[in-house]
Design a protein around this motif. Structure first.
Motif, PDB file in Angstrom:
ATOM      1  N   LEU A   8     -37.142  11.787  62.143  1.00  0.00           N
ATOM      2  CA  LEU A   8     -37.993  11.383  61.019  1.00  0.00           C
ATOM      3  C   LEU A   8     -37.655  10.001  60.458  1.00  0.00           C
ATOM      4  O   LEU A   8     -38.567   9.262  60.051  1.00  0.00           O
ATOM      5  N   PRO A   9     -36.351   9.594  60.392  1.00  0.00           N
ATOM      6  CA  PRO A   9     -36.067   8.214  59.947  1.00  0.00           C
ATOM      7  C   PRO A   9     -36.740   7.164  60.840  1.00  0.00           C
ATOM      8  O   PRO A   9     -37.150   6.092  60.355  1.00  0.00           O
ATOM      9  N   LYS A  11     -39.622   7.628  62.478  1.00  0.00           N
ATOM     10  CA  LYS A  11     -41.049   7.685  62.127  1.00  0.00           C
ATOM     11  C   LYS A  11     -41.332   6.883  60.862  1.00  0.00           C
ATOM     12  O   LYS A  11     -42.327   6.134  60.802  1.00  0.00           O
ATOM     13  N   GLU A  12     -40.477   7.003  59.859  1.00  0.00           N
ATOM     14  CA  GLU A  12     -40.676   6.283  58.603  1.00  0.00           C
ATOM     15  C   GLU A  12     -40.665   4.774  58.832  1.00  0.00           C
ATOM     16  O   GLU A  12     -41.509   4.037  58.293  1.00  0.00           O
ATOM     17  N   LEU A  13     -39.704   4.301  59.633  1.00  0.00           N
ATOM     18  CA  LEU A  13     -39.619   2.862  59.903  1.00  0.00           C
ATOM     19  C   LEU A  13     -40.797   2.382  60.745  1.00  0.00           C
ATOM     20  O   LEU A  13     -41.309   1.271  60.537  1.00  0.00           O
ATOM     21  N   ASP A  15     -43.779   3.682  60.702  1.00  0.00           N
ATOM     22  CA  ASP A  15     -44.928   3.643  59.782  1.00  0.00           C
ATOM     23  C   ASP A  15     -44.877   2.384  58.923  1.00  0.00           C
ATOM     24  O   ASP A  15     -45.912   1.746  58.682  1.00  0.00           O
ATOM     25  N   GLN A  16     -43.677   2.021  58.462  1.00  0.00           N
ATOM     26  CA  GLN A  16     -43.521   0.799  57.659  1.00  0.00           C
ATOM     27  C   GLN A  16     -43.902  -0.437  58.473  1.00  0.00           C
ATOM     28  O   GLN A  16     -44.582  -1.342  57.976  1.00  0.00           O
TER      29      GLN A  16
END
Length: 317
Positions: A8-9, A11-13, A15-16
């Motif tokens: 998930l970390p 995925k977050e990056l 997305d950013q």
């Protein structure tokens, strides 16, 4: 792309980074440096996560829904030269076990492996990669055919186990697997085995007796799955992570215990992140193993195979 919990970390990056690119396109703001910083942090995060994977996380990667399955490997390795063969000539054609003739780097092989499904319909059609007795008997029929014509055998293992249903037991599941192990030990042609996903229990061993056994980096090979081990020892699936560590089921554990011959490296993030690179590496290892075995006499080939498996389980205190 689907992400596992520990990813998930990443995925977050990602997305950013995607939002940053969109902002740069839709406005006159220069976001080049910001995108570079996010991209740099993304690469560092990927390296940190994937270089410190636990046994359970590798089990999760081996089950990733985007991971290439046996037929993906076969089509990539053989192209249009693969000819699938069907049936055990006794009961029916098991869709969880596939096999046929194909050429890899110009060399003919009999290729056999378990196949999983991609969605609900195909998972049911393939019985979730869990073969019935007729699947193992089909595999043996094809191996004996290969032996008759002097064709080397490649097996691709990816199964959560042999099918444990009542009808499978009624048709002799244990006997079928035991017969395959017995016959593979004395098969008079080279056998190369690659664990491409899950290698669970006798379901994997039924086509897993090879002169060369390789594991893709993020796969597992064990007598029992972590969930089943947890349910037996702790009466609950909650301890599956502890069970995965205790079972020593990762590729590095298997190599350390000399139960496999080598580990096939995967791209950063797993085989599904760069399928073409994975297929190329698998092909190189298959041909490497074949070239080591092709000039051996039948007597030497069988003697080496006997010694390989007789040596397993011998330890010095």
């Amino acid at each position: 792309m689907e992400y596992l919990d520990f990813e998930l970390p990443i995925k977050e990056l990602e997305d950013q980074l995607e939002k940053c690119v969109v902002i740069g396109k839709e406005s006159e703001v220069d976001v080049t440096n910001t995108c570079k910083q996010i991209n740099k942090k993304l690469e560092e995060t990927k390296r940190n996560i994937y270089k410190n994977l636990t046994a359970w996380q590798r089990v999760q990667l081996s089950r990733h829904p985007n991971r290439p399955y046996t037929l993906d490997h076969i089509h990539a390795l053989c192209g249009d030269t693969f000819l699938e063969l069907h049936g055990d000539r006794g009961f029916k054609d098991d869709k969880a076990m596939i096999g046929g003739l194909g050429k890899i780097s110009g060399q003919s092989f009999m290729i056999i492996g378990q196949q999983k499904g991609y969605n609900t319909k195909t998972r049911q059609y393939r019985n979730f990669g869990m073969a019935n007795p007729e699947g193992y008997r089909k595999a043996l029929r094809l191996m004996k055919m290969a032996e008759k014509f002097g064709i080397p055998v490649v097996t691709l293992v990816d199964t959560p186990g042999a099918y444990p249903g009542l009808e499978a037991e009624e048709r002799g599941q244990g006997e079928a697997i035991a017969r395959n192990i017995f016959e593979m030990v004395r098969l008079k042609v080279p056998v190369i085995t690659v664990i491409v996903g899950e290698g669970a229990s006798g379901g994997a061993l039924g086509i897993g007796v090879g002169d060369r056994v390789y594991m893709l980096e993020n796969t597992w090979y064990s007598v029992i799955s972590p969930e089943s081990c947890s349910s037996i020892l702790w009466k609950s699936w909650e301890y599956k992570e502890q069970a995965a560590d205790a079972l020593k089921l990762t590729s590095s554990d298997m190599k350390k215990q000399k139960l496999i011959d080598d580990i096939i490296p995967e791209p950063l993030g797993g085989a599904h992140f760069d399928r073409e690179s994975t297929f190329t590496t698998v092909e190189q290892y298959i041909m490497k193993g074949f070239n080591e075995l092709k000039d051996l006499s039948t007597e030497d080939l069988l003697a080496q195979r006997y010694e390989k498996y007789l040596a397993m389980g011998h330890f010095k205190d």
